[in-house]
Write a protein that holds these residues in place. Structure first.
Motif, short mmCIF file in Angstrom:
data_model
loop_
_atom_site.label_atom_id
_atom_site.label_comp_id
_atom_site.label_asym_id
_atom_site.label_seq_id
_atom_site.Cartn_x
_atom_site.Cartn_y
_atom_site.Cartn_z
N ARG A 3 0.85 -1.18 0.00
CA ARG A 3 0.00 0.00 0.00
C ARG A 3 0.89 1.23 0.00
O ARG A 3 1.91 1.28 0.69
N LEU A 4 0.48 2.22 -0.78
CA LEU A 4 1.20 3.49 -0.85
C LEU A 4 0.23 4.61 -0.52
O LEU A 4 -0.89 4.65 -1.02
N VAL A 5 0.69 5.53 0.30
CA VAL A 5 -0.09 6.72 0.62
C VAL A 5 0.75 7.93 0.30
O VAL A 5 1.81 8.14 0.91
N ASP A 6 0.32 8.71 -0.69
CA ASP A 6 1.04 9.94 -1.02
C ASP A 6 0.22 11.12 -0.51
O ASP A 6 -0.99 11.13 -0.57
N PHE A 7 0.91 12.11 0.01
CA PHE A 7 0.23 13.25 0.61
C PHE A 7 1.19 14.44 0.62
O PHE A 7 2.29 14.35 0.08
N GLY A 8 0.76 15.54 1.20
CA GLY A 8 1.63 16.71 1.33
C GLY A 8 1.37 17.80 0.30
O GLY A 8 2.04 18.83 0.31
N GLY A 9 0.43 17.57 -0.61
CA GLY A 9 0.12 18.58 -1.61
C GLY A 9 -0.55 19.80 -1.01
O GLY A 9 -0.91 19.81 0.17
N GLY A 10 -0.70 20.81 -1.84
CA GLY A 10 -1.35 22.03 -1.38
C GLY A 10 -1.13 23.17 -2.35
O GLY A 10 -0.66 22.95 -3.47
N SER A 25 3.71 0.60 2.93
CA SER A 25 3.45 -0.44 3.92
C SER A 25 3.25 -1.77 3.20
O SER A 25 2.93 -1.79 2.00
N GLY A 26 3.49 -2.85 3.90
CA GLY A 26 3.32 -4.16 3.32
C GLY A 26 4.53 -4.67 2.55
O GLY A 26 4.46 -5.73 1.91
N PHE A 27 5.64 -3.94 2.61
CA PHE A 27 6.86 -4.40 1.95
C PHE A 27 8.06 -3.74 2.62
O PHE A 27 7.93 -2.71 3.28
N LEU A 28 9.22 -4.39 2.46
CA LEU A 28 10.44 -3.79 2.97
C LEU A 28 10.86 -2.62 2.08
O LEU A 28 10.79 -2.70 0.87
N SER A 29 11.30 -1.56 2.73
CA SER A 29 11.46 -0.28 2.06
C SER A 29 12.19 -0.32 0.73
O SER A 29 11.62 0.04 -0.30
N ASP A 30 13.43 -0.73 0.69
CA ASP A 30 14.18 -0.57 -0.56
C ASP A 30 14.09 -1.80 -1.46
O ASP A 30 14.91 -1.97 -2.35
N SER A 71 14.29 11.14 -2.60
CA SER A 71 15.12 10.48 -1.60
C SER A 71 14.29 9.44 -0.86
O SER A 71 13.06 9.47 -0.90
N ARG A 72 14.99 8.52 -0.20
CA ARG A 72 14.31 7.44 0.50
C ARG A 72 14.80 7.36 1.94
O ARG A 72 15.99 7.51 2.20
N ASP A 73 13.89 7.14 2.87
CA ASP A 73 14.22 6.90 4.27
C ASP A 73 13.78 5.48 4.60
O ASP A 73 12.59 5.24 4.81
N ASN A 74 14.73 4.56 4.62
CA ASN A 74 14.38 3.15 4.83
C ASN A 74 13.78 2.91 6.21
O ASN A 74 12.92 2.05 6.38
N ALA A 75 14.24 3.64 7.20
CA ALA A 75 13.74 3.44 8.57
C ALA A 75 12.25 3.75 8.65
O ALA A 75 11.52 3.15 9.45
N LYS A 76 11.80 4.68 7.82
CA LYS A 76 10.39 5.07 7.83
C LYS A 76 9.60 4.45 6.68
O LYS A 76 8.39 4.65 6.60
N ASN A 77 10.28 3.70 5.83
CA ASN A 77 9.65 3.14 4.63
C ASN A 77 8.93 4.24 3.84
O ASN A 77 7.75 4.11 3.48
N ASP A 115 3.50 -1.30 -10.42
CA ASP A 115 2.50 -2.28 -9.99
C ASP A 115 1.48 -1.74 -9.00
O ASP A 115 0.35 -2.23 -8.93
N PHE A 116 1.89 -0.78 -8.20
CA PHE A 116 1.01 -0.26 -7.15
C PHE A 116 1.08 1.26 -7.17
O PHE A 116 2.13 1.84 -7.43
N TRP A 117 -0.06 1.90 -6.84
CA TRP A 117 -0.16 3.35 -6.92
C TRP A 117 -0.77 3.94 -5.66
O TRP A 117 -1.63 3.31 -5.02
N GLY A 118 -0.32 5.14 -5.33
CA GLY A 118 -0.98 5.91 -4.30
C GLY A 118 -2.22 6.57 -4.86
O GLY A 118 -2.51 6.48 -6.07
N GLN A 119 -2.94 7.27 -4.01
CA GLN A 119 -4.22 7.84 -4.42
C GLN A 119 -4.08 9.21 -5.06
O GLN A 119 -5.03 9.71 -5.67
N GLY A 120 -2.89 9.82 -4.93
CA GLY A 120 -2.66 11.12 -5.55
C GLY A 120 -2.86 12.26 -4.57
O GLY A 120 -3.69 12.19 -3.66
N THR A 121 -2.09 13.32 -4.78
CA THR A 121 -2.20 14.52 -3.97
C THR A 121 -2.07 15.74 -4.88
O THR A 121 -1.19 15.78 -5.74
#
Length: 127
Positions: A3-10, A25-30, A71-77, A115-121
């Motif tokens: 699952r992917l959740v994208d946010f932060g738009g405005g 979520s549901g997978f290891l980060s990298d 950039s990627r933060d593996n600790a936070k996935n 393969d998987f998409w967020g909902q968009g922001t």
């Protein structure tokens, strides 16, 4: 499940910055490549930036090179799209997407390769 959740738009003024997180979520980060795409009214969804599995490759669209950073933060996935010097033509709905290719040779740049998409922001650049 992935699952992917994208946010932060405005709404942001021209020349301003904005950061978009993509929380996985549901997978290891990298273990997945992550791409950012955008879809503006009347246009096709287009590739913006991407980071491959294992962070081996990073790629940007010509229109955002030098202004956007992925950039990627593996600790936070999480994967982040840091946008600066925003222009009105950057206005669009932004989506993050995950690519499960095991041994990528590059960053995928087409929607069909993800393969998987967020909902968009929504990002709106306007004064």
């Amino acid at each position: 499940q992935v699952r992917l959740v994208d946010f932060g738009g405005g709404l942001v003024q021209p020349g301003g910055p904005l950061r978009l997180p993509c929380q996985g979520s549901g997978f290891l980060s990298d273990t997945y490549g992550i791409g950012w795409f955008r879809h503006a009214p009347g246009k096709q969804r287009e590739f913006v930036a991407g980071i491959s599995r294992g962070d081996v490759y990073i790629s940007y669209a010509d229109s955002v090179t030098g202004r956007f950073t992925i950039s990627r933060d593996n600790a936070k996935n999480a994967v982040y799209l840091q946008m600066s010097s925003l222009k009105p033509e950057d206005t669009a709905v932004y989506y993050c997407a995950a690519d499960s290719t095991f041994l990528p040779a590059s960053v995928p740049r087409t929607t069909a390769e993800y393969d998987f998409w967020g909902q968009g922001t929504q990002v709106t650049v306007s004064s």
